[in-house]
Design a protein around this motif. Structure first.
Motif, short mmCIF file in Angstrom:
data_model
loop_
_atom_site.label_atom_id
_atom_site.label_comp_id
_atom_site.label_asym_id
_atom_site.label_seq_id
_atom_site.Cartn_x
_atom_site.Cartn_y
_atom_site.Cartn_z
N GLY A 210 -4.87 8.64 -0.60
CA GLY A 210 -5.65 7.79 -0.27
C GLY A 210 -4.43 6.40 -0.13
O GLY A 210 -3.39 6.41 -0.37
N ASN A 211 -5.15 5.39 0.78
CA ASN A 211 -4.26 4.19 0.76
C ASN A 211 -4.68 3.03 -0.32
O ASN A 211 -5.66 2.80 -0.49
N ARG A 212 -3.65 3.15 -1.15
CA ARG A 212 -3.98 2.71 -2.43
C ARG A 212 -3.07 1.43 -2.69
O ARG A 212 -1.99 1.38 -2.42
N THR B 61 -13.16 3.02 -4.53
CA THR B 61 -14.15 3.78 -5.31
C THR B 61 -15.36 3.36 -5.04
O THR B 61 -16.28 3.84 -5.66
N VAL C 207 0.87 -1.23 0.04
CA VAL C 207 0.15 0.16 -0.08
C VAL C 207 1.00 1.37 -0.13
O VAL C 207 1.75 1.54 0.99
N SER D 196 -7.82 0.99 -5.54
CA SER D 196 -8.40 2.11 -4.61
C SER D 196 -9.80 1.77 -4.31
O SER D 196 -10.43 1.12 -4.85
N THR E 119 -7.84 1.30 1.28
CA THR E 119 -7.90 0.07 0.74
C THR E 119 -6.42 -0.39 1.18
O THR E 119 -5.48 0.18 0.57
N GLU E 120 -6.58 -1.61 1.85
CA GLU E 120 -5.22 -1.85 2.13
C GLU E 120 -5.30 -3.56 2.71
O GLU E 120 -6.13 -4.18 2.54
#
Length: 325
Positions: A159-161, A186, A154, A184, A200-201
């Motif tokens: 954002g956490n992508r 969405t 991540v 990510s 998202t992680e």
């Protein structure tokens, strides 16, 4: 007299129940972002627990867990033996040959340490993080059937992508120019707070026949709606298509807040299970409690595999006085 007896009986039963409940709270294992590694008939449990490194618990049956048994005062990896000063998060253990590796987060960077035992000590000759840009967390190392190694992770960037990068054969570093974006937050379920920083992680990847399944958690971990979903691809590097039935693990399914960020493992019977964390309770986030749940790939009416979670199998992990030598 019979009323007095009834009073004392009720008091006795209440006291026993209260003590049993208190014991359960005291014996619950509190590790966030957990992972379980099976080796030599012993299950090893690791997770996020503080700024000193990673504790490890052991069990022979997934029900009775020892107190921390890592070779360095209960720790499998202790601060000072490998990269990092604080923020020891989200470990993953894997074995190649006779060497055990731990991929983990510290100081919001990713590092990989090694050991000759799953109990540690995991060390680095050179205390360093892997290459990459910006803050990187939540590593998951996946080796494909062709022998190529990938690091899913991540990046904290708008954002956490989730991204994926190829790893060198000796796991000493990544190959930066191979980095690709995966996914990510969405979808509506992935950002229920409608924040400008969707999360998202916690990626985990499984290959089933010729399809890759990327499991991940979405929403901030403090959000009661923290939950698990997955996406699929015909390639280890994507593009990824999110499963329309997401989330597969959530407070709606399990009736407890903050369900997510774990790892799949095969038990001794060859059955798939998922270890993850939940909120401490539906009124308190931390310390987060560790739980497991059974899972399985099943075919849908079109002949495609999808992940099915057995909600009835959900249970918290508890430590006991017994130890495994």
């Amino acid at each position: 007299m019979k009323y007095l007896f009834a009073f004392f009986l009720c008091f006795f039963v209440f006291s026993i129940g209260k003590n049993a409940f208190a014991k359960q709270l005291n014996d619950t294992i509190y590790l966030a972002d957990p992972t379980i590694f099976l080796d030599g008939g012993v299950y090893y449990l690791y997770g996020t627990s503080g700024d000193e490194g990673f504790l490890v618990y052991t069990s022979s049956d997934l029900k009775n867990w020892t107190k921390p048994t890592g070779k360095n005062k209960g720790f499998a990896l202790k601060k000072g033996d490998a990269f990092g000063n604080k923020g020891f998060w989200a470990p993953q253990i894997f074995k190649r040959g006779k060497t055990y590796f731990m991929a983990y987060t510290a100081d919001e960077q990713i590092a990989i340490a090694h050991s000759n035992s799953p109990a540690g000590p995991f060390v680095q000759e050179e205390l360093k993080a892997i290459s990459g840009t910006g803050k990187q967390i939540d590593p998951f190392v996946f080796t494909d059937t062709d022998g190529k190694n990938y690091l899913y992770h991540v990046k904290l960037d708008h954002g956490n992508r989730i991204f994926v990068t190829e790893l060198k054969d000796d796991f000493s570093d990544v190959i930066p120019e191979t980095t690709k974006f995966c996914l990510s937050g969405t979808a509506p379920w992935e950002n229920t707070a409608k924040t400008d920083w969707p999360v998202t992680e916690g990626p985990t990847v499984i290959k089933k026949e010729n399809l890759y399944y990327l499991f991940y958690s979405a929403n901030d971990f403090r959000n009661p709606d923290y939950a698990v979903g997955y996406a699929t691809s015909s390639s280890a590097t994507g593009p990824w298509i999110k499963y329309q039935g997401n989330p597969i693990i959530s407070k709606k399914v399990l009736k407890i807040n903050g369900t997510g960020h774990g790892d799949f493992f095969m038990d001794k019977n060859g059955a798939l299970q998922y270890v993850f964390h939940t909120h401490h309770s539906n009124h308190k986030v931390s310390p987060r409690a560790t739980a497991i749940i059974k899972a399985a790939f099943i075919k849908d009416k079109n002949g495609h595999f999808r992940m099915q979670i057995d909600a009835e199998s959900f249970r918290f992990l508890m430590q006991s006085a017994a130890r495994i030598n």
